[in-house]
Design a protein around this motif. Structure first.
Motif, PDB file in Angstrom:
ATOM      1  N   SER A 166      17.944  -8.504 -15.900  1.00  0.00           N
ATOM      2  CA  SER A 166      17.952  -7.540 -14.799  1.00  0.00           C
ATOM      3  C   SER A 166      16.530  -7.366 -14.250  1.00  0.00           C
ATOM      4  O   SER A 166      15.548  -7.704 -14.923  1.00  0.00           O
ATOM      5  CB  SER A 166      18.476  -6.189 -15.289  1.00  0.00           C
ATOM      6  N   ASN A 168      15.018  -4.569 -13.872  1.00  0.00           N
ATOM      7  CA  ASN A 168      14.342  -3.609 -14.746  1.00  0.00           C
ATOM      8  C   ASN A 168      13.757  -4.280 -15.986  1.00  0.00           C
ATOM      9  O   ASN A 168      12.657  -3.937 -16.427  1.00  0.00           O
ATOM     10  CB  ASN A 168      15.289  -2.480 -15.162  1.00  0.00           C
ATOM     11  N   THR A 169      14.477  -5.242 -16.549  1.00  0.00           N
ATOM     12  CA  THR A 169      13.970  -5.970 -17.713  1.00  0.00           C
ATOM     13  C   THR A 169      12.740  -6.786 -17.319  1.00  0.00           C
ATOM     14  O   THR A 169      11.735  -6.803 -18.035  1.00  0.00           O
ATOM     15  CB  THR A 169      15.064  -6.888 -18.304  1.00  0.00           C
ATOM     16  N   LEU A 171      10.675  -6.150 -14.846  1.00  0.00           N
ATOM     17  CA  LEU A 171       9.591  -5.181 -14.639  1.00  0.00           C
ATOM     18  C   LEU A 171       9.018  -4.703 -15.968  1.00  0.00           C
ATOM     19  O   LEU A 171       7.790  -4.598 -16.129  1.00  0.00           O
ATOM     20  CB  LEU A 171      10.099  -3.975 -13.835  1.00  0.00           C
ATOM     21  N   GLY A 172       9.890  -4.436 -16.913  1.00  0.00           N
ATOM     22  CA  GLY A 172       9.455  -3.988 -18.241  1.00  0.00           C
ATOM     23  C   GLY A 172       8.614  -5.041 -18.941  1.00  0.00           C
ATOM     24  O   GLY A 172       7.573  -4.732 -19.539  1.00  0.00           O
TER      25      GLY A 172
END
Length: 194
Positions: A166, A168-169, A171-172
């Motif tokens: 994803s 978000n992953t 970005l993390g």
């Protein structure tokens, strides 16, 4: 007592107007930081003292000629002069230093600067080399995202699609890559000089 609360800018102005004492206050105020910076690169006290003196000779000459225009940025300006004299020293001795860091350094500002002087070009290539070797120490998932983002200029959406995770992953992973890169820079005592 009064002189200790005057800003660098006021002291510079005062020196330019003929107050020799103002320069003495500036030198005393910043000597430790500037000298430590020089010594950390040169690793020889005697040569470092010479470069420190040459730095302030250059500062005095620039101020006396009225060529100073770094309003409010006296210390970074002096550090740049010292830095350039260090580069000159290594050039004369055919030894390019393993240059590294000062405060408030953003590696990606240097990597994207297209208008670099000859000195900065040398430093940039050394920084690229140092950072590349540090990136190799990152966990694979973080390294992959960092390389895609910074070297391939991919968006996080593209990175997410290419790595099957994803946004978000992605970005993390980028966030952790930068945190870990910062830790590695400290661990290896790498000083990235702009």
């Amino acid at each position: 007592m009064e002189s200790t609360i005057k800003s660098d800018g006021l002291l510079v102005s005062s020196y330019i107007q003929g107050n020799e004492k103002s320069l003495e206050i500036l030198i005393v105020r910043h000597k430790q930081r500037i000298f430590s910076f020089i010594l950390s690169k040169i690793q020889d006290r005697e040569i470092s003292e010479d470069i420190f003196q040459d730095t302030f000779i250059k500062v005095i000459n620039t101020l006396k000629r009225g060529k100073y225009n770094e309003e409010g940025k006296f210390l970074p300006w002096v550090m740049r002069i010292a830095h350039n004299l260090i580069i000159d020293h290594f050039r004369r001795n055919k030894r390019i230093p393993k240059f590294n860091n000062t405060d408030d350094f953003d590696i990606f500002d240097v990597l994207s600067d297209d208008t670099l002087s000859a000195e900065n070009q040398i430093i940039k290539s050394q920084i690229l080399e140092d950072v590349r070797s540090l990136i190799e120490e990152l966990p694979d998932d973080q390294k992959e995202v960092l390389l895609m983002r910074m070297y391939k200029d991919m968006s996080f959406k593209e990175i997410a699609e290419n790595t099957a995770v994803s946004i978000n992953t992605a970005l993390g992973r980028m966030r952790y890559a930068l945190i870990n890169l910062r830790k590695l820079i400290e661990k290896h005592h790498i000083v990235l000089v702009n």
